[in-house]
Design a protein around this motif. Structure first.
Motif, short mmCIF file in Angstrom:
data_model
loop_
_atom_site.label_atom_id
_atom_site.label_comp_id
_atom_site.label_asym_id
_atom_site.label_seq_id
_atom_site.Cartn_x
_atom_site.Cartn_y
_atom_site.Cartn_z
N CYS E 250 0.97 -0.91 -0.29
CA CYS E 250 -0.22 0.08 0.16
C CYS E 250 0.80 1.41 -0.12
N TRP E 251 1.38 0.72 1.11
CA TRP E 251 2.43 2.18 0.80
C TRP E 251 3.39 2.92 -0.21
N GLU E 252 4.20 1.33 -1.04
CA GLU E 252 4.62 1.84 -2.31
C GLU E 252 4.14 2.10 -3.79
N LYS E 253 2.76 2.49 -3.04
CA LYS E 253 1.65 2.57 -4.66
C LYS E 253 1.06 4.12 -4.10
N CYS E 254 1.37 4.17 -2.77
CA CYS E 254 0.38 5.37 -2.48
C CYS E 254 0.83 6.92 -2.97
N PRO E 255 -0.38 7.44 -4.05
CA PRO E 255 0.44 8.34 -4.89
C PRO E 255 1.28 9.90 -3.80
N THR E 256 0.50 9.82 -3.00
CA THR E 256 0.42 11.35 -1.99
C THR E 256 1.99 11.42 -1.16
N ARG E 257 2.39 12.27 -1.47
CA ARG E 257 4.07 11.78 -0.45
C ARG E 257 3.91 13.28 -0.03
N VAL E 258 3.90 13.44 1.39
CA VAL E 258 3.89 14.60 2.25
C VAL E 258 6.10 14.21 3.40
N PRO E 259 5.77 15.29 3.81
CA PRO E 259 7.11 15.83 4.61
C PRO E 259 6.56 14.49 5.95
N SER E 260 7.83 13.92 6.28
CA SER E 260 8.22 12.71 7.03
C SER E 260 8.15 13.42 8.82
N LEU E 266 13.43 16.29 6.78
CA LEU E 266 13.67 16.12 6.07
C LEU E 266 13.92 14.84 5.16
N GLY E 267 12.98 13.99 5.18
CA GLY E 267 12.70 13.18 4.59
C GLY E 267 11.30 13.47 4.51
N THR E 268 10.35 12.21 3.48
CA THR E 268 9.30 12.21 3.25
C THR E 268 8.36 10.79 3.33
N ARG E 269 6.90 10.99 3.82
CA ARG E 269 6.65 9.24 3.60
C ARG E 269 5.02 9.65 2.60
N LYS E 270 4.92 8.50 2.87
CA LYS E 270 3.19 8.23 2.02
C LYS E 270 2.34 8.60 2.92
N LYS E 283 2.63 -2.30 11.11
CA LYS E 283 1.33 -1.19 10.41
C LYS E 283 0.88 -0.30 9.65
N PRO E 284 0.64 0.18 9.40
CA PRO E 284 0.34 1.36 8.49
C PRO E 284 -0.54 2.30 9.41
N VAL E 285 -0.81 3.25 9.02
CA VAL E 285 -2.09 4.46 9.41
C VAL E 285 -1.93 5.33 8.72
N ILE E 286 -3.32 5.68 7.86
CA ILE E 286 -3.34 6.33 6.46
C ILE E 286 -3.64 7.61 7.70
N HIS E 290 -4.24 14.10 4.51
CA HIS E 290 -2.72 14.53 3.54
C HIS E 290 -3.63 13.17 3.00
N CYS E 291 -4.10 12.07 3.05
CA CYS E 291 -5.07 11.04 1.90
C CYS E 291 -5.85 11.68 1.36
N ARG E 292 -5.45 11.57 -0.06
CA ARG E 292 -6.62 12.14 -1.60
C ARG E 292 -7.86 11.75 -0.99
N TYR E 293 -8.49 10.34 -0.42
CA TYR E 293 -9.43 9.84 -0.62
C TYR E 293 -9.99 10.75 0.94
N PHE E 294 -9.48 11.04 1.68
CA PHE E 294 -10.18 11.29 2.94
C PHE E 294 -10.73 12.65 2.42
N ALA E 295 -9.71 13.97 1.26
CA ALA E 295 -9.61 15.12 1.30
C ALA E 295 -10.37 14.95 -0.33
N ALA E 296 -10.37 14.34 -1.12
CA ALA E 296 -11.71 14.40 -1.86
C ALA E 296 -12.50 13.39 -2.81
N GLY E 297 -12.01 11.97 -1.64
CA GLY E 297 -12.60 11.44 -1.85
C GLY E 297 -12.70 10.05 -3.12
N LYS E 298 -11.66 10.31 -3.93
CA LYS E 298 -10.88 9.72 -4.94
C LYS E 298 -10.03 8.56 -4.13
#
Lengths: 348, 285, 313, 153, 660
Positions: E250-260, E266-270, E283-286, E290-298
Motif C-alpha cells: 500500500c505505501w509503495e503504491k500510494c500517490p501522496t508524498r508528504v514531509p515525514s 528531511l525525508g518524506t512519507r506516504k 503496520k501502517p496508518v492512514i 493528507h490522504c486524497r480519499y479523505f480529502a477529495a473522495g477519490k
C-alpha cells in the motif's frame, strides 16, 4: 402631710432635665433610627422623644441587659481569683409609661424572690424612675384590658402628667420627694389639686380611645382547666420561632449563662437574653427536649403571660404595651389570642 | 493627518535632501507638518552616552513642546526617532524619574502624545495610498533596503522585527521597485566611528556593500542620515575591500518615493550624493 | 383564590392550603393554614399580603398529604430555592401562583391607616393603592407605600406555578436595580464602617431574619452550636457583625432577595442592603441571574468556571 | 493601643498544603528572610478555608489574614481553588462593603516553586498593614482580667 | 483531660542557632494540657524518636507535639514513632519552626523565638482537639498505565510487566520508540541506537502482560490511587491491523508524498505510512489530513492493492475504558521551536541550518540520505560543519533558563561522527561550557577533541548565507576577538522542552507542572519519580531534560514504585477524610456539588421526630473516594460535614491560639 403634688412648666421641665443630666446619668427614650425608639443615655432634653407611643424596646435593657458580665476570673499567680463588675451608679430613668413601670413591678418578684439576684436588684435600687402618663394610646396598646392604668404609674418615684402647657408632678415615693427638694426652683407646689383633676380628666379621655380591648375575664380560669388545646396547633403553625416577642416584651426575663475564655487562664461568666421560642431553649444534656415542637413553645409563652406569672406572683404577666403585636412578623396578636381563648371558653 | 515635525540637526545640515524629500512626499500623502517651535537637540550626539538624565531631559523637552501643540511627533531621522521614542518609554516606566526630568526641563511632559518613525508615517495611510500616488513606478531598480540599528533596536521601540524587518520593502514594492533579500539589513554601519576610527569603520561598511552587491542590488535605500553618510561618502574608501565592486547609489527612502511620485531630482536633492545617482534616473526613465 | 382552595380541598387533592388571612390590623395579614373546605373563606388577597409562605412547606415535608401554597413572584423564587435544596418535593406541592402588582410596606401604611380600621376591599392602579374601608376609600400613593423590593421586581409573575389566578404581568426592565447598594459602595470607608456598625450595634440577635429566611433551613444553625462555638452568644458589635457576615456568606448565591429579613427585623437593620450587595457582586462576577429565577440554575458558589475573573495571582 | 514603632501586626496565614505551604517551606529552604508577623495554619486546600475562620481571626485580634493556594488549574484536588476563588471574590467585596480596609484580607495564588513570591507577598502585606495600623473592626478584648484587680468588686 | 507532650528540636543549629529552644520548651510547658515540654538536638534521629517513645510511656501522654521541620518532611517518621509507642499515629501535630521560622528569620532571633512559641501554641491547641484516626483500606487494581512509548515508557512497562503485573502502554504516534528510535548512535559508548532500542520495542510488543495502544491518546482520567478509571481514545488508523500483514504494497503504491515527522521534515512519507522500517507495530496508518480519499473522495489505491483487504476507510475512533491502579508519565520531550525566536540564525529560512535531531536523521543509516551527511540545500557533502550549542537553553531572554543537559554530549558525538564519516572536513563547535557529568563522558569528549574538532568558546551572533555557503559570525572569548567561520552545514543544539500538550495532559491526569511545563516531582531529592498526586509516577524527560542512562534508571525506579504499590491487595488510605454528622445534615447536598471526587452520595435515614417515625435524606461520604480536600466542609452551612485531621474545631482553635 408633706405636699406631694407640684406643677412644672414646660421650660421648667427642660431646665430640670438638663440639670438632672448633669448630676445623674439620665436615660430616656431616643429615636436612634427612623422608627426605632430605645432607652439611651441622653445629654439633655433635646434628644428625648416625648410622644406617647410605647418605645420599640422596653427599658428592661437597663435592668436585665442583653449581655451582662457576672464575674471575671483569672488564674495568674497560681489559684483562681474572681472579680465582680462594679455596681451601677445612681441614675435617672425618665419617660417610662405606666405599663413599663408596671412591668418592672412584675419583674421584681422574679429577681427578688427566694433567690435574690444582686445584679437586677442593684440596678433597681440605683434607679430613680420618672414616669410619664400616656396622653394618647399607641396603635396596639391595650393596658386597660389587663388591669393597667395609662395615667397613674404606681411604682414610679415621680409621675408627670401633661396638663395644658405645664406638667402635674406627683411624688409617689420619698425618693421622689428628695429629687423635688434637690431642684427647688423648678417645682411650684400644687395646692388646688390641679394635678389630681388633670389625671382624672386624662383617664376619662383615654378610656374610649383604645381601638381593640380584649376581654380577659375568665381566660385565666379557662386556661387553668385546659392545657391541651388544638387551638395552639393552629397558632404555632404560623410562628417562626424567632425571639422578637420575648426580646421586645418588658416582662420577659429568661436568660442563658455562658463562660468565655480565650486561653483557659482568664475569662468571664456572663448571662444573656434567651427566648423560650427558640427551638434549643429547653434542650437538656443528652438531647431530650420537653418542648420539641413549636406548639409547646407557643403555648408555654402565652400561658406564662396569662397564667403562670399570675399563679406564681399574683401579678399579670402581660402589661398590655402591644410591643409584641407591633413587631411579630407573622402577626400573632396576643389581643386576638385572648379573644379566641375567651370564645373557646364561652362555648367550650 | 496633522503631525508635529521634528527635523533634528542632520536634516538641517548634511541631510537637507532627506528633509525636503520627507516634506514633499508627506505633503503629497496629505500629511500636515507643523515644525516644533524652538526644538532643541534630541540627545543623539554624545549626550546619551555621557549621562542618562541629560539624554532623557533633552528628549523630554522636545516631547513637551510637541505635547503643547497637541500633536503626535514624527522624527524622520532614525537617531532622533530612537532618542524621543526611547525617552518616552523609559519615563513612562519610571514615575519618580519622570517627575525628576520634568523638574529639570521646567516643561512638564505628561506622555499624552506618541512618537512616530518615518516608516510608520508612510504606512499609516496604507500601501494603497502610496500606490495611488505613484506615477513613475521604479521599474528596473533592485533596491537593498538598509535599516541600520536605531530603527530596530532596542526591542521597546523597534519599527519591525529586529532580525528580518520587511516594512521598507513593503513601501518600496508599493512604489514599483524590486527589492532584494539580503543578509546585512540590520548590521551596524560603523556610525560615528567613521569619523573617529576609520580603520574599524571602513571594513564594516565594505561588508554591507559586499552583501548588497552579492544580492544583486543596484542601489541602497535607507532612512538614517548617519547610515547614508557612511555608505555614501565612505563608499569610495570601502571599494578597496570589494572584489567586483560596482557603484551603489545610496538614497533616502523618501527620495525614491518622491521619484516614484513624479518629483524632479532637483527638488529631491538627488545630485547632493557622493555616489552619483544619475544611473538611477536612467533606469527609472 | 377561595374557589381554588375549596376545590382542592373538596377533591382531597391537598390536605392543607397555606394562604393569607386577614390580620389584626388593616395593613397586616397573617399566614392561614386551611385544612377544611369550610375555612376557605378566611383566605384573602390584598396588597398587604407581603409574607413569603414558601418556607412553611418544610414543616409538612413528612406529611402524607400534598400541600397547596399561595405564591407571589418573589415567593416563587424562594420555592424554587427550597426545591433545589431538597427541602420540599415538587410532587407534594400544589403551587397557586398570583401575578403580583406590588405589595405595600406595612410600616409605611401604619402611619396612614388609623388602628382598628377594617378593610372591605382593595384595588391597585399604576399610581396608587385604593383601600375601601367602612369610613370611605383611602388612597396610598404608590411611590411612598410600595414595598422597596417591588420597585425592581424581576418576576411579577411566579416563575413556577401549577395554576395562575390572574393573567401574567410583564416585568419592566428595572434601571439601576442596585442603586442603594452602589450608593453605599460610593461612600468613604469610614462612613461605610460607621453606618454598618451603627446598625449591627442595635441587633438583638433575635434571629427573626434567620428564621423567616427561605435560604436558612438548617436543622441546627451554627449560631446555636456551642462546640465548635462559631459565634459567641454575647450580644456585642463584634459578635453581631460576625453573625450577619457569616449569614450573608451562607445565603450568598442562594438569597432570592424576597426582603423578608428586612421586614421582620424589629430594629430596622437594612438587611436587604447587605444581601443585595452579595447578589449584585455575584451577578457581575459570574453572570448568573437572581437565585431562584430558574429551576435549572443552581447556586453560583456551588459551581465554578475556569474562566472566572481572577484578581489573586 | 498606641501606634508606636514597636507595634508588630498579627497576621494569620492559611496556606494550602500542596502549593503555598510548600512555597513557604521553599522560601525558608532558600533562606529568604521575610517578616515574622505571619503565622501559618496548614490546610489541605484553599477551598478548605471557611470565611468564618477569617472572621474569627479578626475578632480575636488579627490585623490581617492571608489566604494562599495553588494557581487555578494546578490544584491538587482539581477544583478546590476554583471554589475558593469564587468565594473570596465575593467575601472580599463584602468585607470592604461593611468597612474593612481591603488590604486586610489578601488572597494570593502561590505555587510550590514560588518561594520568592511567598516571601515578597508576606513582606508587602506586612508593610501595608504597618501603614494601616492595628485593625479595629470586630476586634474584641480578651475576656476576664489580667489577675491584678482592675477595679474593686 | 488531654496529656500533651511537646518536643522541641534543635535540628543541630538549623533551629537552635536562631530560636531559643529552651525558652520555647519552657513557654510550652505553661500551655493548657501540656504535661511535658522538652527539647533535643535531633528529634528525627533514632535517639530523638526513642526519647518520644519513652516519654509517651513514662508520662502516659495522649497527644504529641513535635516542633521541628516542615511536616511535609517528617510527619510520617513521627507517626511511626507514635505507633511504636502504642499511641494512635494521628494524635500528632507538628509545628514548623525551621523552614517557616528559624530559616526565614535568621536576622531576628528574638522575633523568631516569639514566633516559634506562637506556632507551638497553635500546635498544642490543635493537638488537644485531635481524635484518633484509623487508616481505612482501599482496593488496588494491580494494573498499570504507562503514557508514552519512548525508551522511558518502554523500560517502565517492561519492568512492571516482568514483575507479573498487567501494563497498558499508550503511545500517541503510530509507533513506539519515541525519540531514541530516531537516533543513529548513542553516547558515550557509540553503540547503535537501533540495536538497543528496537529489541526493547519488540519485547514490549511481544510481552504477554503488556497491552499496547499506539496511535492512541489518553482522553480522561478519573478516580484516585489504586482505582483510576482511564478513557483511551484509539484514533482511527483506517487499517485493520488484524488483517494487515505489513507487506508494504500500500505505501509503495500510494500517490501522496508528504514531509515525514519521523524524518524531522528531511525525508518524506506516504499518506499511508509506517514511521520507519523497524516500527512496532509494523503496520501502517492512514494520515487522514493528507490522504486524497479523505480529502477529495477519490484515489482508494491502497484499498485496491491491499492483498488482505485490511484498508477500512469507515473505521472510527474507539473509546476504551480501563481500570488501573497506577499511572507512569513517560511523555518525553520535544525540541525548542528555535525558528520562532532566533532571527539571528535566519528564523529557519536557511535550509542548511538544521537541528541536532535532523542531523541524527541525516547520519542515520535508515535515514533519508542513507547515513551520508549531505547538505539539505544541494545534497553535497559539507567540507565545513559548525555546531552551535545552547540554542534556547541557558537563555532567559529568548529561550529557556535551564541547561538541557544532553546537548554537550550529543554534539561531541556528532562532531566525532562528522570527523569519522567526512575525513578532511573541518568541524567547529561554538560553546559556552562543555558539561560532561556522566560516566566516561569526559573521556568521550577528549577523544573528540583529539579527533580534531575545533571547540570555540563563544556564542554565535549571526549566521547568514554568502553564495552557497553560510557565514557563522561569533566571538572567541579565549582569544578575545570576533571570529567568522565559513560553513557548509550548521547544526543547532536546541533546548529540550516537554512534549507538545504536556501541560494539558498534566491537568487532565491531575498533577502539576513547573513554570516550564515539566512535571513537578513530589520532592526533588527524596521522591524524584513520584508526582504529588498519589499513584502517579514520572519517568524520563517529561520530568526534566535527561539523557538515556538517567531516563532508563528513572523508568526502572518508577516501575519499582509501582510494584511497591501493587505489592499488597489493598493499600492504607489517608484517614483524613470527611465525615457527616447526620443529625445536623438537612439534606441540601451542596457538598455533593463541590466534591471533585464524587465521594458524597445521598442516603436515607429513619429517625423518630416528635413521636413519628420519618425517613430523611442526608449526605454520606465514601471514605475510599474522599481525598480530604475539605471543599465540602465550607459548602455545608451547619457544619454537618467535618474533615478529620483538619476539623472546624481544630482550625478555629488554631486561629484562636495564633491570635493570643
Amino acid at each position: 402631710m408633706s405636699v406631694r403634688d407640684f406643677l412644672l412648666t414646660r421650660e421648667g421641665l427642660h431646665s430640670w432635665l438638663s440639670r438632672l443630666a448633669r448630676d445623674y446619668p439620665l436615660i430616656a427614650p431616643v429615636e436612634e433610627e427612623k422608627g426605632v425608639i430605645t432607652f439611651k443615655q441622653v445629654g439633655g432634653p433635646q434628644e428625648i422623644v416625648f410622644d406617647c407611643a410605647p418605645s420599640t424596646l422596653p427599658p428592661k435593657e437597663w435592668f436585665l441587659p442583653s449581655t451582662e458580665e457576672l464575674f471575671a476570673f483569672s488564674t495568674a499567680g497560681g489559684g483562681i481569683t474572681l472579680q465582680e463588675p462594679p455596681g451601677p451608679k445612681e441614675r435617672v430613668l425618665f419617660g417610662l409609661h405606666p405599663c413599663d413601670v408596671r412591668a418592672l413591678l412584675a419583674l421584681d418578684p422574679v429577681f427578688g424572690g427566694t433567690y435574690p439576684d444582686p445584679y437586677y436588684l442593684g440596678r433597681r435600687k440605683a434607679t430613680i424612675i420618672v414616669a410619664l402618663s400616656c396622653t394618647k394610646p399607641g396603635p396596639y396598646c391595650f393596658c386597660p384590658a389587663v388591669g393597667g392604668d395609662p395615667v397613674v404609674a404606681a411604682g414610679a418615684d415621680l409621675l408627670l402628667t401633661e396638663s395644658g402647657s405645664s406638667f402635674a408632678v406627683k411624688a409617689m415615693t420619698s425618693r421622689g420627694e428628695e429629687i423635688i427638694q434637690r431642684y427647688p426652683g423648678h417645682f411650684a407646689p400644687d395646692e388646688e389639686g390641679r394635678g389630681e383633676r388633670a389625671r382624672q380628666e386624662l383617664a376619662g379621655q383615654l378610656a374610649g380611645m383604645f381601638a381593640f380591648l380584649p376581654d380577659l375575664r375568665g381566660v385565666k380560669e379557662f386556661l387553668d382547666g385546659h392545657f391541651e388545646l388544638p387551638y395552639w396547633e393552629e397558632v404555632a403553625s404560623r410562628c417562626l420561632g424567632c425571639g422578637i416577642c420575648t426580646y421586645t416584651c418588658p416582662t420577659c426575663h429568661c436568660f442563658d449563662i455562658f463562660d468565655q475564655s480565650w486561653d483557659g487562664a482568664r475569662g468571664l461568666r456572663a448571662r444573656c437574653w434567651d427566648s423560650c421560642m427558640f427551638s434549643q431553649f429547653t434542650r437538656m444534656a443528652g438531647g431530650h427536649n420537653p418542648r420539641p415542637t413549636q406548639k409547646e413553645r407557643v403555648r408555654n409563652r402565652f400561658l406564662h403571660k396569662l397564667k403562670y406569672h399570675q399563679d406564681r406572683y399574683g401579678l399579670g404577666g402581660c402589661v398590655g404595651c402591644g410591643r409584641c403585636v407591633a413587631k411579630c412578623p407573622v402577626n400573632i396578636d396576643i389581643r386576638r389570642i385572648i379573644g379566641d381563648l375567651k370564645e373557646l371558653a364561652s362555648h367550650g | 493627518m496633522r503631525l508635529a515635525y521634528y527635523p533634528g540637526c542632520s536634516l538641517e545640515t548634511s541631510a537637507r535632501e532627506y528633509n525636503h524629500s520627507v516634506q514633499l512626499v508627506g505633503r503629497l500623502m496629505g500629511v500636515e507638518f507643523h515644525e516644533i517651535p524652538d526644538w532643541s537637540c534630541c540627545g543623539a550626539s554624545a549626550g546619551h552616552t555621557t549621562s542618562r538624565l541629560l539624554a532623557l531631559a533633552l528628549a523630554a523637552r522636545n516631547l513637551a513642546l510637541a505635547e503643547e501643540m497637541g500633536l503626535d511627533v514624527v522624527a524622520p531621522c532614525a537617531a532622533c526617532y530612537q532618542r524621543l521614542a526611547l525617552a518616552r518609554h523609559e519615563l513612562a516606566a519610571n514615575p519618580s524619574l519622570w517627575e525628576r526630568v520634568n523638574g529639570i526641563t521646567g516643561r512638564p511632559f505628561n506622555g499624552t502624545i506618541r512618537v512616530k518613525s518615518i516608516v510608520e508615517m508612510l504606512l499609516s495611510a496604507g500601501t494603497e495610498k502610496i500606490k495611488s500616488l505613484v506615477v513613475r513606478p521604479l521599474r528596473g531598480l533592485k533596491v537593498a533596503a538598509y535599516y541600520g540599528c536605531l530603527l530596530v533596536r532596542p526591542r521597546a521601540i523597534q519599527i519591525d522585527d529586529a532580525e528580518n524587518p520587511q516594512v521598507m520593502e513593503k513601501i518600496l514594492r508599493a512604489a514599483g521597485a524590486e527589492v532584494v533579500d539580503w543578509t546585512h539589513k540590520t548590521e551596524c554601519c560603523g556610525a560615528s566611528l567613521a569619523v573617529s576610527n576609520e580603520e574599524v569603520a571602513i571594513p564594516i561598511i565594505s561588508r554591507i556593500l559586499k552583501a548588497a552587491l552579492a544580492a544583486g542590488a543596484n542601489c541602497i535605500a535607507c532612512a538614517c542620515p548617519l547610515c547614508h553618510f557612511n555608505l555614501d561618502i565612505r563608499q569610495a574608501k570601502a571599494k578597496r575591500f570589494l572584489a567586483n565592486y560596482r557603484p551603489l547609489p545610496v538614497l533616502y527612502l523618501t527620495q525614491l518615493l518622491g521619484l516614484a511620485m513624479g518629483q524632479g531630482e532637483r527638488e529631491l536633492g538627488l545630485e547632493a550624493h557622493f555616489v552619483e545617482t544619475r544611473s538611477i534616473l536612467k533606469m527609472v526613465g | 383564590m377561595r374557589e381554588t382552595a375549596r376545590q382542592l380541598l373538596r377533591e382531597r387533592e391537598v390536605g392543607l392550603v397555606i394562604g393569607y388571612a386577614a390580620g389584626s390590623e388593616a395593613y397586616w395579614v397573617t399566614p392561614a393554614f386551611i385544612k377544611e373546605e369550610a375555612q376557605a373563606d378566611r383566605l384573602v388577597w390584598n396588597p398587604f399580603c407581603v409574607n413569603s409562605l414558601a418556607k412553611y412547606l418544610i414543616n409538612y415535608h413528612h406529611e402524607p398529604y400534598k400541600v397547596a401554597v399561595v405564591v407571589k413572584g418573589c415567593d416563587s423564587r424562594a420555592l424554587v430555592r427550597l426545591l433545589q435544596d431538597n427541602q420540599v418535593q415538587r410532587e407534594k406541592v400544589v403551587v397557586i401562583g398570583i401575578p403580583c402588582l406590588g405589595v405595600v410596606d406595612a410600616k409605611a401604611a401604619a402611619l396612614k391607616i388609623a388602628p382598628g380600621t377594617r378593610i372591605l376591599g382593595a384595588s391597585v392602579t399604576d399610581g396608587e393603592f385604593l383601600l375601601q374601608t367602612e369610613s370611605g376609600t383611602l388612597s396610598l400613593p404608590r411611590g411612598e407605600a410600595l414595598c422597596a423590593k417591588c420597585r425592581y421586581c424581576e418576576n411579577p409573575t411566579p416563575v413556577l406555578a401549577d395554576t395562575l389566578l390572574a393573567e401574567e404581568v410583564a416585568a419592566e426592565p428595572a434601571a439601576n436595580i442596585y442603586a442603594e447598594v452602589r450608593e453605599v459602595e460610593s461612600w468613604p470607608r469610614e462612613k461605610r464602617s460607621a453606618f454598618w456598625d451603627g446598625h449591627f450595634q442595635r441587633c438583638l440577635r433575635c434571629y427573626a431574619c434567620r428564621n423567616i429566611c427561605p435560604a436558612c433551613t438548617c436543622r441546627e444553625c451554627v449560631f446555636d452550636q456551642t462546640d465548635p462555638c462559631w459565634v459567641a452568644k454575647a450580644h456585642n458589635l463584634s459578635e453581631n457583625t460576625a453573625f450577619h457576615l457569616i449569614r450573608a456568606m451562607h445565603v450568598a448565591g442562594r438569597c432570592v432577595d424576597c426582603g423578608e429579613c428586612e421586614r421582620a427585623c424589629p430594629v430596622n437593620i437594612p438587611l436587604r442592603l447587605l444581601n443585595q450587595k452579595v447578589i449584585k457582586d455575584i451577578k457581575e462576577l459570574f453572570g448568573v441571574s437572581t437565585p431562584g429565577s430558574r429551576l435549572d440554575e443552581m447556586p453560583a458558589l456551588g459551581m465554578f468556571a475556569t474562566e472566572d475573573p481572577d484578581e489573586f495571582n | 493601643m498606641s501606634l508606636d514603632s514597636q507595634w508588630e501586626p498579627k497576621i494569620v496565614g492559611f496556606c494550602c498544603n500542596w502549593c503555598s505551604y510548600a512555597g513557604a517551606d521553599l522560601a525558608g529552604l532558600n533562606r529568604l528572610s521575610y517578616s515574622p508577623t505571619v503565622r501559618i495554619v496548614r490546610v489541605p486546600c484553599s477551598g478548605r478555608v471557611n470565611p468564618a475562620f477569617i472572621i474569627r481571626a479578626f475578632q480575636r485580634g488579627a490585623d490581617a489574614v492571608l489566604v494562599s493556594g495553588c494557581h487555578p488549574g494546578d490544584c491538587h484536588y482539581v477544583s478546590g481553588n476554583y471554589h475558593a476563588r469564587r468565594r473570596f471574590l465575593v467575601f472580599k467585596r463584602l468585607l470592604e462593603y461593611v468597612g474593612f480596609e481591603g488590604e486586610r484580607l489578601q488572597v494570593r495564588w502561590i505555587s510550590g516553586s514560588e518561594g520568592a513570591k511567598f516571601a515578597q507577598t508576606v513582606d508587602e502585606l506586612d508593610r501595608k498593614i504597618k501603614a494601616l495600623g492595628p485593625n479595629k473592626k470586630m476586634r474584641q478584648e480578651p475576656p476576664g482580667f489580667s489577675g491584678v484587680k482592675d477595679h474593686e468588686g | 483531660m488531654k496529656r500533651i507532650g511537646v518536643f522541641v528540636c534543635w535540628c543541630g543549629t538549623n533551629i537552635g542557632g536562631v530560636v531559643d529552644v529552651p525558652q520555647v520548651a519552657k513557654a510550652a510547658s505553661s500551655f493548657p494540657g501540656v504535661v511535658l515540654a522538652t527539647d533535643y538536638k535531633y528529634m528525627c534521629s533514632e535517639p530523638g524518636q526513642e526519647l518520644i517513645v519513652q516519654a509517651i510511656r513514662e508520662h502516659r501522654l495522649t497527644r504529641v507535639v513535635v516542633a521541628a521541620c516542615t511536616p511535609r518532611l517528617h510527619e510520617n517518621t513521627f507517626r511511626k514513632t507514635l505507633e511504636r509507642a502504642g499511641l494512635n499515629p494521628y494524635l500528632l501535630e507538628i509545628a514548623n519552626i525551621r523552614e517557616q521560622c528559624a530559616w526565614a528569620h535568621q536576622k531576628q532571633p528574638g522575633r523568631a523565638t516569639e514566633k516559634a512559641i506562637s506556632l507551638v501554641r497553635r500546635a498544642v491547641a490543635k493537638a488537644s482537639r485531635l481524635e484518633p484516626l484509623f487508616a481505612s483500606t482501599i482496593p488496588v487494581t494491580r494494573k498499570a498505565l504507562v503514557i508514552g512509548g519512548g525508551i522511558a515508557g518502554m523500560q517502565a512497562a517492561l519492568d512492571i510487566a516482568d514483575a507479573g503485573h498487567q501494563v497498558i502502554l499508550v503511545e500517541r504516534e503510530p509507533t513506539i520508540g519515541g525519540k531514541m528510535a530516531m537516533l543513529d548512535k548513542t553516547f558515550p559508548t557509540l553503540d547503535c541506537s537501533a540495536c538497543i532500542c528496537t529489541p526493547k520495542m519488540v519485547a514490549v510488543a511481544q510481552h504477554p502482560s503488556i497491552t499496547l495502544y499506539t496511535y492512541a491518546e489518553v482522553e480522561k482520567v478519573e478516580g484516585y490511587v489504586g482505582n483510576f478509571e482511564v478513557t483511551i481514545r484509539q484514533k482511527a488508523r483506517s487499517v485493520d491491523h488484524t488483517k494487515c500483514t505489513g507487506c508494504g504494497t500500500c505505501w509503495e503504491k500510494c500517490p501522496t508524498r508528504v514531509p515525514s515527522e519521523f524524518e524531522q521534515g528531511l525525508g518524506t512519507r506516504k499518506a499511508i505510512y509506517v514511521s520507519f522500517p523497524q516500527a512496532v507495530p509494523n503496520k501502517p496508518v492512514i494520515d487522514r489530513r493528507h490522504c486524497r480519499y479523505f480529502a477529495a473522495g477519490k484515489c482508494r489505491v491502497c484499498e485496491k492493492v491491499c492483498p488482505t483487504g485490511a484498508i477500512d476507510y469507515q473505521q472510527g475512533d474507539q473509546l476504551i475504558k480501563e481500570k488501573v491502579g497506577a499511572i507512569v508519565m513517560a511523555t518525553g520531550y520535544d525540541l525548542f521551536e528555535w525558528e520562532k525566536v532566533y532571527g539571528e540564525y535566519g528564523y529557519g529560512r536557511y535550509p542548511n541550518v538544521i537541528t541536532s535531531l535532523q542531523f541524527e536523521r541525516l547520519i542515520n543509516a535508515s535515514g533519508p540520505t542513507g547515513g551520508k551527511i549531505l547538505r539539505p540545500s544541494d545534497g553535497k557533502e559539507p567540507q565545513s560543519v559548525v555546531f552551535v550549542k545552547c540554542v534556547g537553553s541557558r537563555d532567559p531572554a529568548k529561550g529557556k533558563e535551564y541547561c538541557s543537559r544532553i546537548c554537550c554530549m550529543y554534539t561531541a558525538k556528532h562532531a566525532h561522527q562528522v570527523l569519522e564519516k567526512l575525513p578532511g572536513a573541518r568541524v567547529y563547535v561554538f560553546y559556552m561550557d562543555v558539561r560532561t557529568a556522566g560516566k566516561a563522558y569526559e573521556e568521550f569528549y577528549l577523544r573528540t577533541l583529539q579527533d580534531g574538532a575545533h571547540y570555540i568558546r563563544g556564542r554565535v551572533s549571526k549566521i547568514y548565507p554568502e553564495g552557497d555557503r553560510l557565514i557563522v559570525r561569533g566571538v572567541d572569548t579565549l582569544l578575545g576577538r570576533q571570529v567568522e567561520v565559513g560553513a557548509d552545514l550548521v547544526v543547532l543544539a536546541t533546548a529540550v522542552v516537554p512534549s507538545r500538550g504536556a501541560a494539558e495532559l498534566a491537568r487532565l491526569v491531575g498533577i502539576s507542572c513547573d513554570q516550564n511545563d515539566f512535571y513537578t516531582e513530589a520532592h526533588p531529592k527524596l521522591r524524584p519519580v513520584e508526582a504529588n498526586t498519589a499513584g502517579i509516577f514520572l519517568a524520563g524527560a517529561c520530568q526534566g531534560p535527561k539523557d538515556i542512562p538517567d531516563t532508563v534508571a528513572q523508568a526502572s525506579a518508577a516501575a519499582a514504585k509501582v510494584c511497591a504499590l501493587f505489592s499488597r491487595e489493598e493499600m492504607a488510605a489517608e484517614p483524613t477524610v470527611a465525615q457527616v454528622n447526620q443529625f445536623l445534615c438537612y439534606g441540601c447536598l451542596e457538598c455533593q456539588k463541590v466534591c471533585p471526587y464524587r465521594a458524597i452520595e445521598p442516603v436515607t435515614v429513619s429517625e423518630n421526630a416528635a413521636g413519628k417515625k420519618i425517613e430523611r435524606t442526608v449526605a454520606s461520604v465514601n471514605s475510599g473516594l474522599c481525598q480530604g480536600c475539605g471543599a465540602c466542609t465550607v459548602a455545608c452551612k451547619p457544619g454537618a460535614i467535618n474533615l478529620k485531621g483538619f476539623s472546624n474545631e481544630q482550625v478555629l482553635a488554631e486561629v484562636d491560639a495564633l491570635c493570643l
